[in-house]
Design an enzyme around this catalytic site. Structure first.
Site, mmCIF file in Angstrom:
data_model
loop_
_atom_site.group_PDB
_atom_site.id
_atom_site.type_symbol
_atom_site.label_atom_id
_atom_site.label_comp_id
_atom_site.label_asym_id
_atom_site.label_seq_id
_atom_site.Cartn_x
_atom_site.Cartn_y
_atom_site.Cartn_z
ATOM 1 N N ASP A 108 41.697 40.377 36.560
ATOM 2 C CA ASP A 108 42.724 39.417 36.974
ATOM 3 C C ASP A 108 43.868 40.102 37.727
ATOM 4 O O ASP A 108 44.083 41.317 37.597
ATOM 5 C CB ASP A 108 43.318 38.713 35.752
ATOM 6 C CG ASP A 108 42.355 37.700 35.154
ATOM 7 O OD1 ASP A 108 41.204 37.631 35.621
ATOM 8 O OD2 ASP A 108 42.755 36.992 34.214
ATOM 9 N N ASP A 109 44.617 39.281 38.459
ATOM 10 C CA ASP A 109 45.932 39.605 39.042
ATOM 11 C C ASP A 109 45.886 40.385 40.345
ATOM 12 O O ASP A 109 46.926 40.630 40.951
ATOM 13 C CB ASP A 109 46.816 40.379 38.054
ATOM 14 C CG ASP A 109 47.153 39.570 36.817
ATOM 15 O OD1 ASP A 109 46.867 38.358 36.819
ATOM 16 O OD2 ASP A 109 47.706 40.150 35.865
ATOM 17 N N HIS A 159 42.876 32.824 40.962
ATOM 18 C CA HIS A 159 43.798 32.994 39.837
ATOM 19 C C HIS A 159 45.151 32.379 40.196
ATOM 20 O O HIS A 159 46.200 32.916 39.831
ATOM 21 C CB HIS A 159 43.933 34.490 39.528
ATOM 22 C CG HIS A 159 44.473 34.799 38.157
ATOM 23 N ND1 HIS A 159 44.029 34.178 37.017
ATOM 24 C CD2 HIS A 159 45.425 35.706 37.749
ATOM 25 C CE1 HIS A 159 44.665 34.663 35.970
ATOM 26 N NE2 HIS A 159 45.530 35.591 36.385
ATOM 27 N N HIS A 163 50.330 33.012 40.644
ATOM 28 C CA HIS A 163 50.208 33.406 39.242
ATOM 29 C C HIS A 163 51.093 32.535 38.351
ATOM 30 O O HIS A 163 51.740 33.003 37.410
ATOM 31 C CB HIS A 163 50.579 34.885 39.054
ATOM 32 C CG HIS A 163 50.075 35.466 37.762
ATOM 33 N ND1 HIS A 163 50.833 35.505 36.615
ATOM 34 C CD2 HIS A 163 48.880 36.010 37.439
ATOM 35 C CE1 HIS A 163 50.151 36.061 35.636
ATOM 36 N NE2 HIS A 163 48.950 36.381 36.105
ATOM 37 N N HIS A 262 42.257 43.872 33.901
ATOM 38 C CA HIS A 262 43.220 43.670 34.989
ATOM 39 C C HIS A 262 43.117 44.805 35.996
ATOM 40 O O HIS A 262 42.986 45.971 35.619
ATOM 41 C CB HIS A 262 44.658 43.596 34.448
ATOM 42 C CG HIS A 262 44.904 42.438 33.539
ATOM 43 N ND1 HIS A 262 44.581 42.471 32.192
ATOM 44 C CD2 HIS A 262 45.426 41.208 33.771
ATOM 45 C CE1 HIS A 262 44.905 41.313 31.633
ATOM 46 N NE2 HIS A 262 45.419 40.528 32.571
#
Length: 755
Positions: A108-109, A159, A163, A262
């Protein structure tokens, strides 16, 4: 001192005015296009900054553990106890579990320019494919990494764009976040994806009601929501061994897993190191690494984007990049504007203090008592000409007054003649413009010392005497007096009063000290007749004939000085439209004069001081600084919307404090009451913007090479003959019939005697 007497013609100004006939405002239709361009530019800039502010400063930087869980009564039981992949499109939600023995690594991210490449390298060395849930703004900033993810066989998911916690957002914001994320993927890699990982999500049993509402909306918009079964907790940075043990879990547990990791959002060194040991170890235990769709047996959710989606995505990425670039440029311009403003404030305050001390210690020389010819060019000045002439006759210095009527249609000449005043001559001529009227007066003058005064100005009784005292120094060719606003009522009058005292007069003290005075104002100025004639008289190549003449004298080697004790009162525009016309003429004419006399930059002596000091100051502080001024306003609005409002207000208050300190000092120097300074904060919201728009208009006019004719200001009849100053400056008293000092004029010698 250089005493060259040849006329300085120079090259034509960048936008020479049209031949003057009857004075009036020229319609400039073609120039209106630049306002359309400026408006379009401002709208584009505003939209770009709004997008930039939305993507950068509404980005939710909270760590995943910061999300707050609400009640979960609305979450169906089959979802809470089901698999991590949720299809909420239909009336009954469906879930799916990864196959036993499979592990879907998800990151993620990202993408992150440092950590994502290292993770991709590790995955490639181990022959593992994973799923990357990318943030739209990160993908737009690093599209090359998105393309690499796709090219190396990994799967993409979204995603959100910034965010954000979808559960806390309204429906329109959720749709916008997902749509912009898809466009970013389409622009960066030419694909779209129906996989969604909501920020701050974890396992299915942790869903709360707001999050479930977001999952339902995403399902109706065609997304599969991908939650997790195992959190590596790498966001905690617990250590490499802890991350490895968390992902492997209990020995012998063959249940399929979707693992959360991540590749951005902080220091991911432990994540990269953990993967190096984790992947071989889990392979040795018999686990198979797959993408999310493979782990649950679904078709590939990543599809080629349509041509329209691809081009829209490219446009979005370009807008975001332009926003970043624009903000960077604006930031540097803001620093430049701030530095220039502080530099100017320090320079004028230091110069004003030193100028005051020097003038106290050093007299000009023996008193100048010779008579003076006062030239008053007049075109339709019936509203104030009587007050102007009577104030000049009230001077405590011998004068002759020459009123040159430039084809007035309102009876100006008849009015002056009807007064039947001594030492006053009226010369009539066909309308030919102010420079021609001044030249007519110069030719008719009998004295060597000339005072030129506008027909909308009245003099203090001692103004002429004070104005000519610097001519005791034979190097002085012209003297600037101290012009003051007489009609100070209302905000506009107060603002102009502040500008005259704080802006013009402080600048003149600096110019005087630096021996580079660029302008002797038409309202109150004195000249040596011989110097003016040697320079070719008053030129008509520019709209700022006073600036043009002053610069010509400087280039001929004459000193031009400032005598603040010579005070005159002038009418200021009483409406924004009249103020615009006046300042437009001033600014445009100044640009013309600067261009005409640019050769002074290469000269030496007094001319070189004008070129390198005076023209440099005008260019920096009266052209470039106003052009940078909109940056301050744009940043203020941007900061109030997206940054810390308290900080922005504090910076603005500091800027205002500097202005107030300058204003207080300037008012003290001019012995003015401080009362009008209360309106200074309001001046920053209207007057300042008008002034820099004037500069923008003038620069466009000059660059376009358009012609502009004289624009006469409306007269309001507010002029009064001044009483003798009583210590503190105040607007003159109304015109009376007595009190004029005829005995002074009886002492006037025959002007033909000279000095």
């Amino acid at each position: 001192m250089s005493t060259s007497r040849r006329r300085r013609t120079g090259r034509p100004a960048p936008a020479p005015q049209a031949r003057r006939g009857r004075r009036g405002v020229v319609r400039q239709g073609p120039l209106r296009t630049h306002w359309l361009l400026l408006t379009a530019l401002l709208l584009t800039l505003g939209a770009t900054l709004l997008i930039q502010g939305y993507t950068q400063h509404l980005y939710d930087h909270r760590p995943d553990q910061a999300a707050r869980q609400a009640g979960s009564e609305a979450v169906p039981e089959q979802v809470r106890t089901g698999g991590p992949v949720i299809d909420a499109a239909g009336p009954q939600p469906r879930t799916a579990m990864p196959k036993p023995g499979t592990v879907a690594l998800t990151f993620d991210d990202g993408p992150d320019p440092r950590w994502t490449p290292e993770i991709l390298d590790t995955l490639r060395r181990n022959g593992v494919h994973a799923t990357f849930f990318v943030v739209g703004t990160q993908a737009a900033a690093h599209p090359d990494l998105v393309r690499r993810i796709v090219a190396e066989g990994h799967q993409l998911g979204v995603h959100t764009f910034t965010h954000t916690d979808l559960g806390s957002q309204p429906a329109w914001r959720r749709s916008l976040e997902l749509r912009e994320s898809q466009l970013t993927l389409a622009g960066a890699a030419g694909v779209t994806s129906s996989l969604l990982r909501p920020p701050y999500s974890s396992t299915a049993d942790a869903l709360d009601d707001p999050a479930w509402s977001a999952v339902q909306q995403a399902g109706h918009e065609g997304y599969l929501t991908v939650l997790t079964t195992r959190d590596s907790e790498d966001w905690r940075r617990p250590g490499i061994a802890s991350i490895v043990n968390t992902v492997i879990g209990e020995p012998g547990n063959r249940q399929g897993q979707i693992v959360l990791m991540h590749d951005a959002g902080g220091d991911r060194m432990q994540t990269v190191a953990a993967l190096d040991g984790l992947l071989p170890q889990m392979k040795g235990l018999g686990y198979r690494f797959t993408t999310v769709s493979e782990s649950v047996g679904l078709p590939d959710p990543v599809h080629p984007a349509t041509g329209a989606e691809h081009w829209q995505g490219l446009a979005l990425i370009q807008v975001l990049r332009t926003g970043d670039w624009t903000l960077t440029v604006l930031g540097w311009l803001l620093y430049a504007a701030g530095a220039v403003s502080v530099l100017r404030a320090v320079a004028v305050l230091v110069a004003a203090r030193r100028h005051k001390k020097l003038r106290r210690r050093r007299p000009w020389g023996p008193p100048v008592t010779e008579p003076v010819s006062v030239i008053v060019p007049a075109y339709n000045e019936s509203a104030g000409i009587e007050a102007a002439v009577r104030s000049l006759l009230a001077s405590d210095h011998p004068v002759e007054i020459i009123v040159v009527d430039d084809g007035s249609t309102d009876g100006t000449a008849d009015l002056v003649e009807s007064l039947d005043l001594p030492y006053v001559r009226v010369i009539r001529q066909e309308n030919a413009g102010k420079p021609a009227a001044l030249n007519t007066g110069i030719a008719a003058a009998r004295a060597e010392l000339l005072v030129m005064v506008d027909g909308d100005t009245v003099f203090e009784p001692d103004a002429v005497r004070m104005l000519v005292q610097p001519f005791a120094d034979p190097s002085v060719g012209a003297v600037s007096g101290n012009a003051k606003v007489v009609n100070r009522g209302g905000l506009l009058g107060r603002w102009q009063h502040i500008e005259y005292v704080v802006g013009f007069n402080l600048d003149r003290r600096l110019f005087d000290l630096a021996e580079c005075m660029p302008t002797v104002p038409g309202a109150v100025g004195a000249f040596r007749r011989s110097a003016v004639l040697a320079a070719g008289g008053v030129g008509d190549e520019t709209l700022a004939e006073d600036t043009d003449l002053t610069m010509a004298l400087c280039r001929d080697g004459w000193r031009v000085v400032y005598e603040e004790r010579a005070k005159a009162w002038t009418e200021a525009p009483a409406s924004l439209s009249a103020l615009w016309r006046q300042r437009y003429r001033w600014c445009y004419g100044t640009l013309q004069a600067m261009w005409k006399h640019r050769g002074a930059l290469r000269q030496h002596g007094q001319a070189g001081k004008l070129g390198r000091r005076g023209l440099g100051y005008l260019l920096m502080f009266q052209v470039l600084l106003p052009l940078l001024a909109p940056v301050v306003d744009v940043f203020a609005l941007y900061g109030l919307a997206f940054l810390d409002p308290a900080r922005i207000i504090g910076l603005w208050a500091a800027f205002l404090l500097v202005q107030l300190l300058m204003g207080t000092y300037a008012f003290r120097l001019d012995r003015e009451r401080l009362g009008p300074l209360w309106s200074l904060p309001l001046q920053q919201f209207v007057y300042r913007q008008l002034m820099y728009l004037v500069v923008i208009q003038s620069v466009f006019t000059a660059v376009a090479g358009s012609r502009l004719r004289w624009q006469r200001m409306q007269r309001y009849g507010s002029l009064r003959v001044p009483a003798v100053s009583a210590g503190v400056d105040a607007p003159p008293e109304p015109v009376g019939t007595g009190g004029y000092r005829a005995q002074v004029h009886e002492a006037v010698r025959d002007p033909g005697q000279g000095t």
